[in-house]
Design an enzyme around this catalytic site. Structure first.
Site, PDB file in Angstrom:
ATOM      1  N   LYS A  88     -17.118   4.660 -58.141  1.00  0.00           N
ATOM      2  CA  LYS A  88     -16.969   4.204 -59.534  1.00  0.00           C
ATOM      3  C   LYS A  88     -16.974   2.674 -59.609  1.00  0.00           C
ATOM      4  O   LYS A  88     -17.741   2.082 -60.363  1.00  0.00           O
ATOM      5  CB  LYS A  88     -15.663   4.749 -60.152  1.00  0.00           C
ATOM      6  CG  LYS A  88     -15.569   6.263 -60.167  1.00  0.00           C
ATOM      7  CD  LYS A  88     -14.297   6.742 -60.821  1.00  0.00           C
ATOM      8  CE  LYS A  88     -13.034   6.425 -60.056  1.00  0.00           C
ATOM      9  NZ  LYS A  88     -12.879   7.103 -58.750  1.00  0.00           N
ATOM     10  N   ARG A 164      -7.970  10.860 -67.167  1.00  0.00           N
ATOM     11  CA  ARG A 164      -7.875  11.767 -66.008  1.00  0.00           C
ATOM     12  C   ARG A 164      -7.152  13.052 -66.377  1.00  0.00           C
ATOM     13  O   ARG A 164      -6.829  13.854 -65.497  1.00  0.00           O
ATOM     14  CB  ARG A 164      -7.129  11.081 -64.872  1.00  0.00           C
ATOM     15  CG  ARG A 164      -7.893   9.898 -64.343  1.00  0.00           C
ATOM     16  CD  ARG A 164      -7.376   9.426 -63.003  1.00  0.00           C
ATOM     17  NE  ARG A 164      -7.942   8.115 -62.759  1.00  0.00           N
ATOM     18  CZ  ARG A 164      -8.266   7.661 -61.572  1.00  0.00           C
ATOM     19  NH1 ARG A 164      -8.099   8.387 -60.515  1.00  0.00           N
ATOM     20  NH2 ARG A 164      -8.779   6.454 -61.439  1.00  0.00           N
ATOM     21  N   ARG A 199     -13.027   1.052 -46.745  1.00  0.00           N
ATOM     22  CA  ARG A 199     -13.155   0.134 -47.900  1.00  0.00           C
ATOM     23  C   ARG A 199     -12.317  -1.135 -47.700  1.00  0.00           C
ATOM     24  O   ARG A 199     -11.195  -1.090 -47.228  1.00  0.00           O
ATOM     25  CB  ARG A 199     -12.678   0.825 -49.181  1.00  0.00           C
ATOM     26  CG  ARG A 199     -12.614  -0.176 -50.340  1.00  0.00           C
ATOM     27  CD  ARG A 199     -12.399   0.436 -51.677  1.00  0.00           C
ATOM     28  NE  ARG A 199     -11.400   1.472 -51.706  1.00  0.00           N
ATOM     29  CZ  ARG A 199     -11.294   2.353 -52.694  1.00  0.00           C
ATOM     30  NH1 ARG A 199     -12.106   2.301 -53.707  1.00  0.00           N
ATOM     31  NH2 ARG A 199     -10.358   3.273 -52.667  1.00  0.00           N
ATOM     32  N   ARG A 228      -6.418  -1.727 -49.770  1.00  0.00           N
ATOM     33  CA  ARG A 228      -5.484  -1.205 -50.783  1.00  0.00           C
ATOM     34  C   ARG A 228      -4.368  -0.390 -50.134  1.00  0.00           C
ATOM     35  O   ARG A 228      -4.610   0.304 -49.154  1.00  0.00           O
ATOM     36  CB  ARG A 228      -6.250  -0.311 -51.763  1.00  0.00           C
ATOM     37  CG  ARG A 228      -6.633  -1.026 -53.026  1.00  0.00           C
ATOM     38  CD  ARG A 228      -7.591  -0.250 -53.849  1.00  0.00           C
ATOM     39  NE  ARG A 228      -7.197   1.121 -54.144  1.00  0.00           N
ATOM     40  CZ  ARG A 228      -7.895   1.924 -54.943  1.00  0.00           C
ATOM     41  NH1 ARG A 228      -8.989   1.474 -55.518  1.00  0.00           N
ATOM     42  NH2 ARG A 228      -7.507   3.150 -55.175  1.00  0.00           N
ATOM     43  N   ARG A 239      -4.775  12.124 -53.365  1.00  0.00           N
ATOM     44  CA  ARG A 239      -5.497  11.678 -54.577  1.00  0.00           C
ATOM     45  C   ARG A 239      -6.601  12.659 -54.938  1.00  0.00           C
ATOM     46  O   ARG A 239      -6.837  12.958 -56.109  1.00  0.00           O
ATOM     47  CB  ARG A 239      -6.076  10.267 -54.360  1.00  0.00           C
ATOM     48  CG  ARG A 239      -5.033   9.168 -54.497  1.00  0.00           C
ATOM     49  CD  ARG A 239      -5.381   7.924 -53.701  1.00  0.00           C
ATOM     50  NE  ARG A 239      -6.621   7.289 -54.087  1.00  0.00           N
ATOM     51  CZ  ARG A 239      -7.230   6.371 -53.336  1.00  0.00           C
ATOM     52  NH1 ARG A 239      -6.713   6.001 -52.180  1.00  0.00           N
ATOM     53  NH2 ARG A 239      -8.352   5.827 -53.761  1.00  0.00           N
TER      54      ARG A 239
HETATM   55  P1  AP5 Z   1     -15.523   2.473 -54.697  1.00  0.00           P
HETATM   56  O1  AP5 Z   1     -16.639   2.026 -55.546  1.00  0.00           O
HETATM   57  O2  AP5 Z   1     -14.393   1.523 -54.472  1.00  0.00           O
HETATM   58  O3  AP5 Z   1     -14.988   3.910 -55.184  1.00  0.00           O
HETATM   59  P2  AP5 Z   1     -14.096   4.312 -56.438  1.00  0.00           P
HETATM   60  O4  AP5 Z   1     -14.647   5.575 -56.983  1.00  0.00           O
HETATM   61  O5  AP5 Z   1     -13.926   3.157 -57.362  1.00  0.00           O
HETATM   62  O6  AP5 Z   1     -12.765   4.662 -55.658  1.00  0.00           O
HETATM   63  P3  AP5 Z   1     -11.242   4.468 -56.008  1.00  0.00           P
HETATM   64  O7  AP5 Z   1     -10.510   4.758 -54.734  1.00  0.00           O
HETATM   65  O8  AP5 Z   1     -10.981   3.131 -56.627  1.00  0.00           O
HETATM   66  O9  AP5 Z   1     -10.983   5.591 -57.013  1.00  0.00           O
HETATM   67  P4  AP5 Z   1      -9.613   6.189 -57.374  1.00  0.00           P
HETATM   68  O10 AP5 Z   1      -9.904   6.973 -58.575  1.00  0.00           O
HETATM   69  O11 AP5 Z   1      -8.947   6.908 -56.248  1.00  0.00           O
HETATM   70  O12 AP5 Z   1      -8.688   4.904 -57.539  1.00  0.00           O
HETATM   71  P5  AP5 Z   1      -8.173   4.114 -58.804  1.00  0.00           P
HETATM   72  O13 AP5 Z   1      -8.013   2.706 -58.424  1.00  0.00           O
HETATM   73  O14 AP5 Z   1      -8.947   4.414 -60.010  1.00  0.00           O
HETATM   74  O15 AP5 Z   1     -16.152   2.898 -53.293  1.00  0.00           O
HETATM   75  C1  AP5 Z   1     -15.339   3.326 -52.225  1.00  0.00           C
HETATM   76  C2  AP5 Z   1     -15.949   2.835 -50.892  1.00  0.00           C
HETATM   77  O16 AP5 Z   1     -17.208   3.482 -50.707  1.00  0.00           O
HETATM   78  C3  AP5 Z   1     -16.238   1.324 -50.874  1.00  0.00           C
HETATM   79  O17 AP5 Z   1     -15.962   0.827 -49.603  1.00  0.00           O
HETATM   80  C4  AP5 Z   1     -17.745   1.212 -51.173  1.00  0.00           C
HETATM   81  O18 AP5 Z   1     -18.341   0.088 -50.562  1.00  0.00           O
HETATM   82  C5  AP5 Z   1     -18.273   2.529 -50.592  1.00  0.00           C
HETATM   83  N1  AP5 Z   1     -19.379   3.058 -51.391  1.00  0.00           N
HETATM   84  C6  AP5 Z   1     -19.465   3.148 -52.747  1.00  0.00           C
HETATM   85  N2  AP5 Z   1     -20.627   3.712 -53.125  1.00  0.00           N
HETATM   86  C7  AP5 Z   1     -21.288   4.001 -51.962  1.00  0.00           C
HETATM   87  C8  AP5 Z   1     -22.542   4.626 -51.666  1.00  0.00           C
HETATM   88  N3  AP5 Z   1     -23.351   5.047 -52.653  1.00  0.00           N
HETATM   89  N4  AP5 Z   1     -22.892   4.789 -50.374  1.00  0.00           N
HETATM   90  C9  AP5 Z   1     -22.068   4.363 -49.375  1.00  0.00           C
HETATM   91  N5  AP5 Z   1     -20.876   3.756 -49.571  1.00  0.00           N
HETATM   92  C10 AP5 Z   1     -20.486   3.597 -50.862  1.00  0.00           C
HETATM   93  O19 AP5 Z   1      -6.736   4.779 -58.999  1.00  0.00           O
HETATM   94  C11 AP5 Z   1      -5.718   4.567 -58.029  1.00  0.00           C
HETATM   95  C12 AP5 Z   1      -4.449   5.303 -58.460  1.00  0.00           C
HETATM   96  O20 AP5 Z   1      -4.004   4.774 -59.720  1.00  0.00           O
HETATM   97  C13 AP5 Z   1      -4.609   6.806 -58.714  1.00  0.00           C
HETATM   98  O21 AP5 Z   1      -4.467   7.542 -57.502  1.00  0.00           O
HETATM   99  C14 AP5 Z   1      -3.448   7.063 -59.688  1.00  0.00           C
HETATM  100  O22 AP5 Z   1      -2.219   7.135 -59.022  1.00  0.00           O
HETATM  101  C15 AP5 Z   1      -3.458   5.806 -60.540  1.00  0.00           C
HETATM  102  N6  AP5 Z   1      -4.311   5.951 -61.745  1.00  0.00           N
HETATM  103  C16 AP5 Z   1      -5.515   5.383 -61.964  1.00  0.00           C
HETATM  104  N7  AP5 Z   1      -6.013   5.747 -63.165  1.00  0.00           N
HETATM  105  C17 AP5 Z   1      -5.084   6.563 -63.721  1.00  0.00           C
HETATM  106  C18 AP5 Z   1      -5.022   7.285 -64.953  1.00  0.00           C
HETATM  107  N8  AP5 Z   1      -6.011   7.248 -65.844  1.00  0.00           N
HETATM  108  N9  AP5 Z   1      -3.927   8.028 -65.190  1.00  0.00           N
HETATM  109  C19 AP5 Z   1      -2.908   8.089 -64.305  1.00  0.00           C
HETATM  110  N10 AP5 Z   1      -2.909   7.444 -63.113  1.00  0.00           N
HETATM  111  C20 AP5 Z   1      -3.988   6.687 -62.826  1.00  0.00           C
END
Ligand code: AP5
Length: 292
Positions: A88, A164, A199, A228, A239
């Site tokens: 994402k 979510r 990552r 992170r 997660r």
């Molecule tokens: P990356 O692009 O960083 O992936 P991402 O989908 O953004 O992953 P996140 O871990 O940030 O998602 P998440 O939903 O778990 O975390 P969030 O911060 O939203 O890519 C990942 C890796 O892969 C990178 O190293 C990249 O280089 C590599 N990559 C990417 N694309 C690639 C490709 N095509 N090929 C190869 N490699 C690739 O949420 C964190 C926490 O916050 C949650 O667990 C929850 O506790 C809380 N939270 C967040 N939003 C909410 C909400 N709406 N409600 C309640 N709690 C929430």
């Protein structure tokens, strides 16, 4: 998503509306199977209208997005969703650099609160460490406030990692935020853990790297990369569990505007598919504007 060959080219094909309908107009050998009468259906999330046609042979309906916004002059409003590490954030970097949308990432907003040591941040961290959803009372207002800023209004927004749950989607709608398109990145689970563990983030530029798939360009950048606190194998599994429990309820609310993209492809190929969906949407907006 593909252009519909049976209606005019500004219309985009969405997935069949009814679970029993395994067909779509593209599967029909020719347009004579489709009735000429159109019926308009308001989306369950409001704002979006789809058009449906009935197949003369099966008497089933399938639906197409007709006009994805109540006011086509407004800038793009996009949501992007997917499992942890589905890409994402990576795609958001590419989308914002081309389309200049305001990137609103729920996870980033929460991490900023954690870093600031605020009361919300302290509470949020407890949930984030367990891989659970942070309670709505913290997340909903945080996202609403960011989407209400003048820049989001003027440029349009790209909402990442929200909603979510169905309650978060309902809250968004109640505040009057209606997306044009819902992008879902699909990646097999076995790839996700590897992506999370490798990552790294650049605290200076905010760029996302991966030690194998997207390594830093220079040694200077490599030396300052951070990881992170929730990027461990154990936590990503939690997660993922949370994601799997909630994703269907959210998807069902945005079915009519959802485009599913294979997120396991190289990031440039993933972006090409998203780019094409966004270009179609912009074309559609222009056509709608000319017609009104
Ligand atoms: P990356 O692009 O960083 O992936 P991402 O989908 O953004 O992953 P996140 O871990 O940030 O998602 P998440 O939903 O778990 O975390 P969030 O911060 O939203 O890519 C990942 C890796 O892969 C990178 O190293 C990249 O280089 C590599 N990559 C990417 N694309 C690639 C490709 N095509 N090929 C190869 N490699 C690739 O949420 C964190 C926490 O916050 C949650 O667990 C929850 O506790 C809380 N939270 C967040 N939003 C909410 C909400 N709406 N409600 C309640 N709690 C929430």
């Amino acid at each position: 998503m593909a252009l519909c060959p049976y209606l005019n080219s500004s219309m985009m094909l969405s997935k069949p509306k009814h679970p029993t309908a395994s067909f779509c107009p593209l599967d029909f050998p020719n347009s004579q199977h489709l009735s000429s009468s159109l019926s308009f259906i308001a989306s369950p999330i409001g704002g979006v209208k789809s058009v449906s046609r009935r197949c003369r042979q099966t008497n089933q309906r399938c639906s197409l997005i007709l006009a994805s916004m109540d006011n086509p002059k407004k800038p793009l409003k996009i949501m992007i969703s997917g499992a942890p590490a589905s890409g994402k954030g990576t795609q958001c970097e590419l989308i914002t650099s081309k389309y200049d949308l305001v990137h609103v990432a729920a996870g980033d907003l929460l991490r900023a609160e954690v870093t600031a040591g605020s009361e919300n941040g302290k509470q949020a961290k407890e949930y984030m460490e367990k891989g659970q959803l942070v309670p709505d009372k913290i997340v909903v207002m945080m996202v609403k406030d960011r989407l209400s800023q003048p820049d989001s209004n003027e440029k349009g927004w790209l909402l990442d990692g929200y909603p979510r749950s169905s309650s978060q989607a309902t809250a968004l709608q109640a505040f009057g935020f209606r997306p044009d398109l819902f992008i879902l990145l699909e990646v097999p689970e076995e790839i996700l853990v590897d992506r999370v563990v490798g990552r790294r983030l650049d605290p200076v530029t905010g760029r996302i790297y991966h030690l194998t798939y997207s390594p830093p360009e220079t040694e200077e950048i490599a030396a300052r990369l951070t990881q992170r606190f929730d990027d461990t194998e154990e936590r990503v599994k939690l997660r993922l569990q949370t994601h799997n429990q909630n994703v269907e309820s959210v998807l069902s609310l945005f079915e009519d505007i959802t485009v599913k993209v294979d997120g396991s492809l190289p990031k440039e190929d993933v972006f090409a598919k998203i780019d094409s969906a966004l270009s179609n949407l912009i074309e559609q907006k222009k056509t709608t504007m000319l017609a009104t």
